[in-house]
Structures are given as structure tokens and as C-alpha cells.
Design a protein around this motif. Structure first.
Motif, PDB file in Angstrom:
ATOM      1  N   LYS A 147       0.843  -1.183   0.000  1.00 63.73           N
ATOM      2  CA  LYS A 147       0.000   0.000   0.000  1.00 63.73           C
ATOM      3  C   LYS A 147       0.885   1.243   0.000  1.00 63.73           C
ATOM      4  O   LYS A 147       1.831   1.333   0.764  1.00 63.73           O
ATOM      5  CB  LYS A 147      -0.916   0.016   1.229  1.00 63.73           C
ATOM      6  N   ASP A 148       0.560   2.169  -0.888  1.00 67.26           N
ATOM      7  CA  ASP A 148       1.326   3.413  -0.977  1.00 67.26           C
ATOM      8  C   ASP A 148       0.847   4.381   0.103  1.00 67.26           C
ATOM      9  O   ASP A 148      -0.330   4.752   0.151  1.00 67.26           O
ATOM     10  CB  ASP A 148       1.153   4.031  -2.364  1.00 67.26           C
ATOM     11  N   LYS A 149       1.768   4.801   0.991  1.00 63.96           N
ATOM     12  CA  LYS A 149       1.442   5.718   2.079  1.00 63.96           C
ATOM     13  C   LYS A 149       2.097   7.086   1.886  1.00 63.96           C
ATOM     14  O   LYS A 149       2.287   7.827   2.838  1.00 63.96           O
ATOM     15  CB  LYS A 149       1.883   5.114   3.409  1.00 63.96           C
ATOM     16  N   TYR A 152       6.225   6.454   2.290  1.00 68.39           N
ATOM     17  CA  TYR A 152       6.732   5.084   2.363  1.00 68.39           C
ATOM     18  C   TYR A 152       5.684   4.131   1.795  1.00 68.39           C
ATOM     19  O   TYR A 152       4.537   4.526   1.523  1.00 68.39           O
ATOM     20  CB  TYR A 152       7.073   4.697   3.808  1.00 68.39           C
ATOM     21  N   ARG A 153       6.079   2.879   1.614  1.00 71.46           N
ATOM     22  CA  ARG A 153       5.177   1.848   1.120  1.00 71.46           C
ATOM     23  C   ARG A 153       5.002   0.785   2.201  1.00 71.46           C
ATOM     24  O   ARG A 153       5.991   0.301   2.773  1.00 71.46           O
ATOM     25  CB  ARG A 153       5.696   1.211  -0.166  1.00 71.46           C
ATOM     26  N   LEU A 154       3.769   0.422   2.462  1.00 70.11           N
ATOM     27  CA  LEU A 154       3.430  -0.567   3.475  1.00 70.11           C
ATOM     28  C   LEU A 154       3.377  -1.940   2.819  1.00 70.11           C
ATOM     29  O   LEU A 154       2.677  -2.140   1.819  1.00 70.11           O
ATOM     30  CB  LEU A 154       2.080  -0.228   4.103  1.00 70.11           C
ATOM     31  N   TYR A 177      -2.427  -5.418  11.137  1.00 69.94           N
ATOM     32  CA  TYR A 177      -2.803  -4.187  10.442  1.00 69.94           C
ATOM     33  C   TYR A 177      -4.321  -4.068  10.320  1.00 69.94           C
ATOM     34  O   TYR A 177      -4.900  -3.006  10.589  1.00 69.94           O
ATOM     35  CB  TYR A 177      -2.154  -4.156   9.061  1.00 69.94           C
ATOM     36  N   TRP A 187       4.255   2.926  14.952  1.00 71.13           N
ATOM     37  CA  TRP A 187       4.182   3.546  13.624  1.00 71.13           C
ATOM     38  C   TRP A 187       5.155   4.724  13.526  1.00 71.13           C
ATOM     39  O   TRP A 187       5.885   4.862  12.533  1.00 71.13           O
ATOM     40  CB  TRP A 187       2.755   4.042  13.354  1.00 71.13           C
ATOM     41  N   SER A 191       8.424   4.912  11.176  1.00 71.59           N
ATOM     42  CA  SER A 191       8.422   5.996  10.190  1.00 71.59           C
ATOM     43  C   SER A 191       9.667   6.867  10.326  1.00 71.59           C
ATOM     44  O   SER A 191      10.226   7.345   9.329  1.00 71.59           O
ATOM     45  CB  SER A 191       7.166   6.862  10.352  1.00 71.59           C
TER      46      SER A 191
END
Length: 226
Positions: A147-149, A152-154, A177, A187, A191
Motif C-alpha cells: 500500500k502506498d502511504k 513510504y510503502r506498506l 494491520y 508507527w 516511520s
């Protein structure tokens, strides 16, 4: 190569000792990070720096001791052979020559070459292990949904694992999640790893662990940086 490894190991031990006794209990994390990274770089570069020789260097002293030992052994073997020939005992000369030949062969054994062979074998094995670990991360990125956040990417993993990062990727358990079981502090912590590029730190340590595979101090450095 032998002298380089010894000097680097001594520098690693000295600088880590300073960190352990004076900085490890302090909460100035950014300074500690800079210190640990600088310590690694300095330890790696120190053997290439020419320092003023107030006393003979370790390398020169080692070479002198080694040459004196070889000379002494050669003289002793030569005297042994000369005395054996002077005895003029034809029936016993063959065993004496065999014994002296064995001593000469033992004296011709090269410890630096043996050490170098063992070192490069360990370097090869640990480098291969490191490549396997990188390939494992590549498979995780390829075989799991992402998933694009934004920053960053999850990466959602099937296994129940603690969150961890690798460059711009944050790996978490898909079950945790979906259940919102990951605490906000975790988180933020992960991050921060991504924003500050901590993966470069770990990558540097892993490369140096391959080079200094025989040195347990590298494990302590990695733990301290993490």
C-alpha cells in the motif's frame, strides 16, 4: 592484510569501549548514531593513514621478529645437517636426512598464507549469507501486497512478525494491520527510521560484518545502532 585487520580490530574495540562506558546510557540518540557511524568509518580507514612513527610500527616490529625467528631456525637446521654429515654413519644417514627434511618443511610453513586462506573463506561464506538475506527481502517485496502511504510503502505480510523497515518499505503483519493492533508509537518509530535513512546504517554494518566476520564487536555495533 593481516596488519590491516589487526589495526582495524583494535580501533573498533577502543571506540566501542568509549561508546559503551560514556555514551550508551545517554539519550542523545542522534549524536550516538553519528558517533557509531564515524567510529566504523575511522576504524576502517585508520590503517591507511600514515601516522608519525615515534616508535617502530607494529608491522615493522612483527617483520623483524619473524625474520629473526626464520634466521635462527635456518641456522639450527644447517648446524644439525652439518653435524649429521660429520658423523659419517652411512647406515643411519638416511633417517637423519629425513628428520632434517621434515624440519625444513615445517619451517617453510607460511602462517600469513594460511591465515589469509581462512579469512577469505570466511569472507566468502558471510558474503553469500548476506546476499541470501537480501534475496529474502526481495521475495517479500515481490510476493506480498503493498500500500502506498506517500512517504513510504506498506508491505503486508502473512506471518505474525514485529514491524520492521528496509529503506522506504515498512513491513507489518496483515492480521495486526487489519485489527489495528499496531500502537501509534510503533508507527512513529518505524516511520522515523524511514525518514532518517537508518537502513543505510544497517547496510553499512552488514557489509563490514562480512569483512570483519571474525570480530564479535560488529554484532555489538549493529545492536547499538539499531
Amino acid at each position: 592484510m593481516t596488519v590491516f585487520l589487526i589495526k582495524s580490530t583494535l580501533a573498533l574495540g577502543l571506540l566501542y569501549g568509549m561508546y559503551h562506558f560514556w555514551l550508551s546510557r545517554e539519550s542523545i540518540f542522534k549524536f550516538n548514531r553519528v558517533y557509531l557511524l564515524a567510529a566504523l568509518v575511522i576504524s576502517f580507514a585508520l590503517p591507511f593513514i600514515q601516522l608519525p612513527q615515534v616508535i617502530p610500527s607494529f608491522q615493522n616490529k612483527t617483520t623483524q621478529i619473524w625474520n629473526q625467528w626464520e634466521l635462527k631456525q635456518s641456522v639450527e637446521v644447517g648446524e644439525f645437517i652439518a653435524n649429521s654429515e660429520a658423523m659419517d654413519l652411512s647406515e643411519k644417514s638416511s633417517p637423519i636426512v629425513e628428520v632434517s627434511q621434515k624440519e625444513v618443511n615445517l619451517n617453510s610453513f607460511s602462517f600469513p598464507k594460511a591465515f589469509g586462506a581462512i579469512y577469505f573463506l570466511g569472507l566468502l561464506l558471510f558474503s553469500f549469507r548476506f546476499l541470501i538475506q537480501l534475496n529474502g527481502l526481495r521475495k517479500l517485496l515481490k510476493n506480498n501486497p503493498q500500500k502506498d502511504k506517500g512517504t513510504y510503502r506498506l508491505v503486508l505480510l502473512e506471518d505474525d512478525v514485529l514491524p520492521f523497515t528496509f529503506f522506504k518499505y515498512l513491513f507489518v503483519s496483515i492480521s495486526q494491520y487489519k485489527a489495528s493492533a499496531i500502537e501509534p508509537e510503533i508507527w512513529e518509530h518505524e516511520s522515523a527510521h524511514i525518514r532518517q535513512g537508518h537502513s543505510w546504517d544497517i547496510l553499512l554494518v552488514e557489509v563490514l560484518k562480512c569483512i570483519f566476520w571474525f570480530n564479535p564487536l560488529m554484532i555489538l555495533y549493529k545492536k547499538a545502532i539499531q
